[in-house]
Design a protein around this motif. Structure first.
Motif, PDB file in Angstrom:
ATOM      1  N   PRO A  64       0.805  -1.226   0.000  1.00 51.35           N
ATOM      2  CA  PRO A  64       0.000   0.000   0.000  1.00 51.35           C
ATOM      3  C   PRO A  64       0.841   1.280   0.000  1.00 51.35           C
ATOM      4  O   PRO A  64       0.506   2.251  -0.682  1.00 51.35           O
ATOM      5  N   ALA A  65       1.937   1.279   0.758  1.00 53.04           N
ATOM      6  CA  ALA A  65       2.803   2.453   0.778  1.00 53.04           C
ATOM      7  C   ALA A  65       3.457   2.670  -0.580  1.00 53.04           C
ATOM      8  O   ALA A  65       3.518   3.801  -1.090  1.00 53.04           O
ATOM      9  N   LEU A  66       3.937   1.603  -1.190  1.00 50.84           N
ATOM     10  CA  LEU A  66       4.592   1.721  -2.496  1.00 50.84           C
ATOM     11  C   LEU A  66       3.629   2.255  -3.549  1.00 50.84           C
ATOM     12  O   LEU A  66       3.971   3.158  -4.325  1.00 50.84           O
ATOM     13  N   LEU A  67       2.423   1.738  -3.581  1.00 49.13           N
ATOM     14  CA  LEU A  67       1.443   2.182  -4.581  1.00 49.13           C
ATOM     15  C   LEU A  67       1.125   3.667  -4.412  1.00 49.13           C
ATOM     16  O   LEU A  67       1.023   4.407  -5.397  1.00 49.13           O
ATOM     17  N   ALA A  68       0.973   4.115  -3.166  1.00 51.20           N
ATOM     18  CA  ALA A  68       0.668   5.520  -2.921  1.00 51.20           C
ATOM     19  C   ALA A  68       1.815   6.422  -3.362  1.00 51.20           C
ATOM     20  O   ALA A  68       1.601   7.462  -4.003  1.00 51.20           O
ATOM     21  N   VAL A  69       3.042   6.023  -3.037  1.00 53.82           N
ATOM     22  CA  VAL A  69       4.198   6.835  -3.429  1.00 53.82           C
ATOM     23  C   VAL A  69       4.357   6.857  -4.946  1.00 53.82           C
ATOM     24  O   VAL A  69       4.653   7.908  -5.531  1.00 53.82           O
ATOM     25  N   LEU A  70       4.158   5.731  -5.589  1.00 54.29           N
ATOM     26  CA  LEU A  70       4.283   5.704  -7.054  1.00 54.29           C
ATOM     27  C   LEU A  70       3.295   6.647  -7.720  1.00 54.29           C
ATOM     28  O   LEU A  70       3.613   7.263  -8.749  1.00 54.29           O
ATOM     29  N   LEU A  98       8.792   1.302   5.928  1.00 50.99           N
ATOM     30  CA  LEU A  98       8.987   1.055   7.359  1.00 50.99           C
ATOM     31  C   LEU A  98       9.817   2.194   7.964  1.00 50.99           C
ATOM     32  O   LEU A  98      10.915   1.980   8.469  1.00 50.99           O
ATOM     33  N   PRO A  99       9.289   3.422   7.927  1.00 52.87           N
ATOM     34  CA  PRO A  99      10.088   4.562   8.389  1.00 52.87           C
ATOM     35  C   PRO A  99      10.205   4.638   9.897  1.00 52.87           C
ATOM     36  O   PRO A  99       9.317   4.211  10.634  1.00 52.87           O
ATOM     37  N   TYR A 100      11.332   5.201  10.328  1.00 52.99           N
ATOM     38  CA  TYR A 100      11.530   5.549  11.731  1.00 52.99           C
ATOM     39  C   TYR A 100      11.397   7.067  11.791  1.00 52.99           C
ATOM     40  O   TYR A 100      12.227   7.803  11.262  1.00 52.99           O
ATOM     41  N   HIS A 101      10.345   7.537  12.458  1.00 52.37           N
ATOM     42  CA  HIS A 101       9.973   8.941  12.304  1.00 52.37           C
ATOM     43  C   HIS A 101       9.075   9.372  13.450  1.00 52.37           C
ATOM     44  O   HIS A 101       8.629   8.557  14.266  1.00 52.37           O
ATOM     45  N   LEU A 102       8.796  10.675  13.482  1.00 53.12           N
ATOM     46  CA  LEU A 102       7.904  11.251  14.479  1.00 53.12           C
ATOM     47  C   LEU A 102       6.552  11.619  13.881  1.00 53.12           C
ATOM     48  O   LEU A 102       5.696  12.165  14.578  1.00 53.12           O
ATOM     49  N   GLY A 103       6.374  11.344  12.597  1.00 55.52           N
ATOM     50  CA  GLY A 103       5.121  11.682  11.931  1.00 55.52           C
ATOM     51  C   GLY A 103       4.003  10.701  12.248  1.00 55.52           C
ATOM     52  O   GLY A 103       4.166   9.746  13.010  1.00 55.52           O
ATOM     53  N   MET A 104       2.864  10.960  11.630  1.00 56.07           N
ATOM     54  CA  MET A 104       1.703  10.103  11.826  1.00 56.07           C
ATOM     55  C   MET A 104       1.946   8.737  11.186  1.00 56.07           C
ATOM     56  O   MET A 104       2.557   8.642  10.120  1.00 56.07           O
ATOM     57  N   PRO A 105       1.450   7.646  11.795  1.00 54.04           N
ATOM     58  CA  PRO A 105       1.460   6.355  11.104  1.00 54.04           C
ATOM     59  C   PRO A 105       0.759   6.492   9.755  1.00 54.04           C
ATOM     60  O   PRO A 105      -0.206   7.253   9.620  1.00 54.04           O
ATOM     61  N   GLY A 106       1.288   5.776   8.769  1.00 47.49           N
ATOM     62  CA  GLY A 106       0.735   5.904   7.426  1.00 47.49           C
ATOM     63  C   GLY A 106       1.417   6.985   6.609  1.00 47.49           C
ATOM     64  O   GLY A 106       0.851   7.488   5.639  1.00 47.49           O
ATOM     65  N   THR A 107       2.640   7.352   6.988  1.00 50.58           N
ATOM     66  CA  THR A 107       3.441   8.295   6.216  1.00 50.58           C
ATOM     67  C   THR A 107       4.602   7.554   5.576  1.00 50.58           C
ATOM     68  O   THR A 107       5.354   6.865   6.266  1.00 50.58           O
ATOM     69  N   ALA A 108       4.725   7.681   4.270  1.00 44.91           N
ATOM     70  CA  ALA A 108       5.845   7.099   3.530  1.00 44.91           C
ATOM     71  C   ALA A 108       6.781   8.230   3.111  1.00 44.91           C
ATOM     72  O   ALA A 108       6.319   9.316   2.728  1.00 44.91           O
TER      73      ALA A 108
END
Length: 255
Positions: A23-29, A185-195
């Motif tokens: 799902p993340a890949l499709l959204a980014v593409l 699979l980001p390591y981040h402070l943003g909302m879940p569901g962020t690519a």
């Protein structure tokens, strides 16, 4: 292995550490296509995740527009499939079984580095960990001394890495060190569901794309991935950048 050299091109999208998150890949593409990228570079760790073969199929559908670099997880798939790596985790026998023989051979043929001439930036080197090792951790706090050492003998002034799943853009040791962050699979402070990804040319633009994280969680749980619970935890409650930096800079190399 000879380093492939491509270009010149106007614009390159960089999608690192997809880790089988479809799902993340499709959204980014979708965002990448809207941005009009000439090439899409994947700096490693493509398939090591819940949906390995589907991820690779999507990348292969991009044809010559996709340029892939070997990550340590891609190497692990090949070594496990060929019996060259001992099984130490429940995921180890499961992961290579999710790849077709052709997929394994594709991963085996990936280069450690790729160089692309990009308008406004010149020659840019793409790798996974560092130019010298696919397990080396480059972070926003990597020292000038270590960065100079890992880039010794490299002509390019812009080096793009992945592996640490941290998005950053900094000047260090007379060069520009860029990590697009992780798509899957980001390591981040943003909302879940962020690519996280990046667009290069004529400058570096760090980008974010929102996607349906619940879909990713549901799909992960349906695959039978032995590491599924851990992946869901990382998607919904990832470690902070400070935690990752402290660990990575202590270890330097992490497979």
């Amino acid at each position: 292995m000879t380093t492939p050299r491509l270009g010149p091109v106007r614009r390159v999208a960089v999608l690192a550490d997809v880790h089988g998150n479809v799902p993340a890949l499709l959204a980014v593409l979708d965002d990448v296509h809207a941005a009009g990228a000439d090439l899409i570079v994947f700096p490693g760790d493509l398939t090591w995740g819940p949906e390995p073969q589907t991820t690779l199929d999507l990348i292969l559908e991009l044809g010559s527009k996709a340029v892939c670099v070997r990550g340590n997880a891609d190497r692990a798939v090949v070594e496990l499939a060929r019996g060259e790596r001992e099984h130490t985790r429940p995921r180890d026998p499961w992961m290579p079984a999710q790849h077709t023989p052709e997929a394994v051979e594709f991963l085996a043929a990936l280069p450690l580095n790729v160089v692309i001439d990009i308008e406004g930036l010149g020659a840019v080197r793409f790798c996974h960990g560092s130019p010298r090792d696919d397990t080396e951790c480059v972070t926003p706090q990597t020292s000038t001394e270590r960065f100079a050492e890992l880039s010794e003998g490299v002509d390019e002034q812009v080096i793009v890495t992945g592996h640490t799943h941290l998005q950053f853009d900094r000047l260090i040791a007379g060069r520009r060190s860029v990590n697009p962050g992780s798509v899957g699979l980001p390591y981040h402070l943003g909302m879940p569901g962020t690519a996280y990804w990046a667009l290069l040319g004529p400058d570096v633009r760090l980008r974010e794309t929102r996607y349906d994280v619940q879909e990713a969680v549901d799909r992960c749980r349906m695959t039978g991935d032995p590491s599924g619970d851990a992946i869901v935890g990382l998607l919904l409650n990832p470690p902070t950048p400070d935690e990752i930096i402290a660990d990575a800079e202590t270890r330097v190399f992490a497979d």
